[in-house]
Design a protein around this motif. Sequence first.
Motif, PDB file in Angstrom:
ATOM      1  N   GLY A 213      46.040  51.054  35.295  1.00  0.00           N
ATOM      2  CA  GLY A 213      45.533  51.802  35.855  1.00  0.00           C
ATOM      3  C   GLY A 213      44.559  52.510  35.514  1.00  0.00           C
ATOM      4  O   GLY A 213      43.792  53.201  35.669  1.00  0.00           O
ATOM      5  N   HIS A 214      43.841  51.760  34.654  1.00  0.00           N
ATOM      6  CA  HIS A 214      43.352  52.262  33.097  1.00  0.00           C
ATOM      7  C   HIS A 214      41.465  51.902  33.401  1.00  0.00           C
ATOM      8  O   HIS A 214      40.704  51.967  33.134  1.00  0.00           O
ATOM      9  CB  HIS A 214      43.474  51.367  31.914  1.00  0.00           C
ATOM     10  CG  HIS A 214      44.554  52.672  31.358  1.00  0.00           C
ATOM     11  ND1 HIS A 214      45.523  52.073  31.204  1.00  0.00           N
ATOM     12  CD2 HIS A 214      44.207  53.071  29.660  1.00  0.00           C
ATOM     13  CE1 HIS A 214      46.576  52.988  30.078  1.00  0.00           C
ATOM     14  NE2 HIS A 214      45.987  53.484  29.965  1.00  0.00           N
ATOM     15  N   LEU A 215      41.345  50.378  34.319  1.00  0.00           N
ATOM     16  CA  LEU A 215      41.017  49.874  34.224  1.00  0.00           C
ATOM     17  C   LEU A 215      41.113  49.647  35.889  1.00  0.00           C
ATOM     18  O   LEU A 215      42.037  49.892  37.083  1.00  0.00           O
ATOM     19  CB  LEU A 215      40.347  48.196  34.730  1.00  0.00           C
ATOM     20  CG  LEU A 215      39.749  48.583  32.754  1.00  0.00           C
ATOM     21  CD1 LEU A 215      39.198  46.847  31.872  1.00  0.00           C
ATOM     22  CD2 LEU A 215      38.410  49.120  32.871  1.00  0.00           C
ATOM     23  N   PRO A 216      39.569  49.312  37.289  1.00  0.00           N
ATOM     24  CA  PRO A 216      39.763  49.348  38.578  1.00  0.00           C
ATOM     25  C   PRO A 216      40.446  47.944  39.009  1.00  0.00           C
ATOM     26  O   PRO A 216      40.514  47.550  37.719  1.00  0.00           O
ATOM     27  CB  PRO A 216      38.188  49.052  39.211  1.00  0.00           C
ATOM     28  CG  PRO A 216      37.592  49.324  38.235  1.00  0.00           C
ATOM     29  CD  PRO A 216      38.281  49.726  36.634  1.00  0.00           C
ATOM     30  N   PRO A 217      40.907  46.991  40.401  1.00  0.00           N
ATOM     31  CA  PRO A 217      41.173  46.431  40.622  1.00  0.00           C
ATOM     32  C   PRO A 217      39.996  45.167  39.837  1.00  0.00           C
ATOM     33  O   PRO A 217      38.933  45.826  40.528  1.00  0.00           O
ATOM     34  CB  PRO A 217      41.285  46.423  42.531  1.00  0.00           C
ATOM     35  CG  PRO A 217      41.626  47.509  42.383  1.00  0.00           C
ATOM     36  CD  PRO A 217      40.868  48.708  41.249  1.00  0.00           C
ATOM     37  N   ILE A 218      40.643  44.522  40.020  1.00  0.00           N
ATOM     38  CA  ILE A 218      39.718  43.148  39.286  1.00  0.00           C
ATOM     39  C   ILE A 218      39.212  42.196  40.755  1.00  0.00           C
ATOM     40  O   ILE A 218      39.902  41.797  41.210  1.00  0.00           O
ATOM     41  CB  ILE A 218      39.916  42.794  37.906  1.00  0.00           C
ATOM     42  CG1 ILE A 218      41.583  42.510  38.191  1.00  0.00           C
ATOM     43  CG2 ILE A 218      39.583  44.041  36.786  1.00  0.00           C
ATOM     44  CD1 ILE A 218      41.864  42.151  36.476  1.00  0.00           C
ATOM     45  N   PRO A 219      38.415  41.688  40.454  1.00  0.00           N
ATOM     46  CA  PRO A 219      37.666  40.326  40.883  1.00  0.00           C
ATOM     47  C   PRO A 219      38.300  38.996  40.186  1.00  0.00           C
ATOM     48  O   PRO A 219      38.837  39.555  39.082  1.00  0.00           O
ATOM     49  CB  PRO A 219      36.458  40.304  41.465  1.00  0.00           C
ATOM     50  CG  PRO A 219      35.863  41.253  40.187  1.00  0.00           C
ATOM     51  CD  PRO A 219      36.798  41.638  39.446  1.00  0.00           C
ATOM     52  N   GLU A 220      37.797  37.667  40.923  1.00  0.00           N
ATOM     53  CA  GLU A 220      38.284  36.939  39.546  1.00  0.00           C
ATOM     54  C   GLU A 220      37.418  36.742  38.228  1.00  0.00           C
ATOM     55  O   GLU A 220      37.134  36.874  38.533  1.00  0.00           O
ATOM     56  CB  GLU A 220      38.063  35.690  40.724  1.00  0.00           C
ATOM     57  CG  GLU A 220      38.774  34.322  39.978  1.00  0.00           C
ATOM     58  CD  GLU A 220      38.351  33.147  40.401  1.00  0.00           C
ATOM     59  OE1 GLU A 220      38.644  32.072  39.960  1.00  0.00           O
ATOM     60  OE2 GLU A 220      37.686  33.236  40.938  1.00  0.00           O
ATOM     61  N   VAL A 221      38.606  36.529  37.253  1.00  0.00           N
ATOM     62  CA  VAL A 221      38.472  36.814  36.043  1.00  0.00           C
ATOM     63  C   VAL A 221      38.422  35.111  35.326  1.00  0.00           C
ATOM     64  O   VAL A 221      40.000  34.403  35.713  1.00  0.00           O
ATOM     65  CB  VAL A 221      39.122  37.788  35.353  1.00  0.00           C
ATOM     66  CG1 VAL A 221      38.878  37.747  33.201  1.00  0.00           C
ATOM     67  CG2 VAL A 221      38.947  38.850  36.436  1.00  0.00           C
TER      68      VAL A 221
END
Length: 423
Positions: A213-221
């Motif tokens: 939860g420190h960063l938002p949901p991510i796209p593909e990395v």
Amino acid sequence: MTVIYFDLSEQFFSSGLRFKYYGIARTVMEVGYQLSQTDADVRFVVFSPAHERFFEVTPRIGADSPTGVMDPGLPPEAAPTRMRHSFPKPNLLRDTLLPLVHWVIRKKNLSKWAIVPDGVVNEVDLSGQTLVSFGRPKIMADYLVALERDGVDVRFYPLLHDMIPLHAFGQNNRKVFSSNFVHDNHVVIKKAHRILANSEFTKREIAAFSASGHLPPIPEVLAVPLCHELRPTQEPVEQTPPTDTPYLFCLGILTGRKNLECVLEAMLHLQAQNRPVPDLVLAGAWRKRTETYIAQPQFASLQSKIHFVLNPNQAELSHLYKQALALVIPSKMEGWGLPLGEALWLGTPGLSARIDALQEVGGDLAQYFDPDKPEELAALIDTLQSDPDAYAALKARIAAAHDSLRTWKDVANGVLDAVRSTS
């Protein structure tokens, strides 16, 4: 064929600084150069805070560039003062004064921009275009906010270099810096079509901080690891190794996370054991806190062995690597570790902290120590000095592995694969 706009803003901003060779700026420069050598339709842009717009530039490349690699082709005197466009939390006083501050800085930046010759740049509309950036999140966040305000929607491919500020490491204003860092990465991640990471370690870090939860949901990395190559350049070599004796070489290390403490303590440990203590060459930007730390009484016996090389260019770096007994990189955390890769590329042994990212760079060619145990580093240094046969064998093994090391061409190809596979 997809047009790729590659962002040189980081290098443009740094062109007005005395030390232009910090890791992220060098990465932008090297990847930009390598992309220019491909058959892809790559165009180069910089963001102007004075206009809050992107401009297409024609970079100087190779021998035509003062860097010997690439630069945006703009006068360094035109390098702008950065204007932060958004903040993590509202602040009544700051937000009241911000329009005035922006007006003053914009006037200053417009004055700087006025020295750019006519016809050198052209404003570019990035609506619907593909933009790739290897710069710092704070610079990317500034222009993403400006683009969104103007209704410009780009297919954005940022490379993230590390998540270090989200850990316990940091500088004096760690709380403010980390808060801004999180905010900037939120902006970048939310606008990203796909995220690139500079190592498998950073890829795992991004996923972990998103899950927490420190960063938002991510796209593909997608991991696009950086490389080992240090490109030869024709820059003038005015700073040569400051000692004729074999020396330990450190590039850009400070106290704290970069862990200069471990190196000096290892030298003291060798001294206490009546073992030879090599000289130490510290290269990079001048830092008062580094000089203050070294000047402490407990290091008095080492003073004559410590040498500074300030702001070396890429050709000077090459000489410093080649003449060193070994590179030492004692960091407690990194996203990649360019100095370790470059040392190995040039055949110089690397003594590295035993951490994930650096082990990804050094593989089985580097020698590792616990960054909290300077006596382990001391033992590695002592072996290099006292066993010439083992040292020669190590150098031979590094040289034999040269063709397996990653190049900037590998990085550029990884970028093109990432963009083309989602076009």
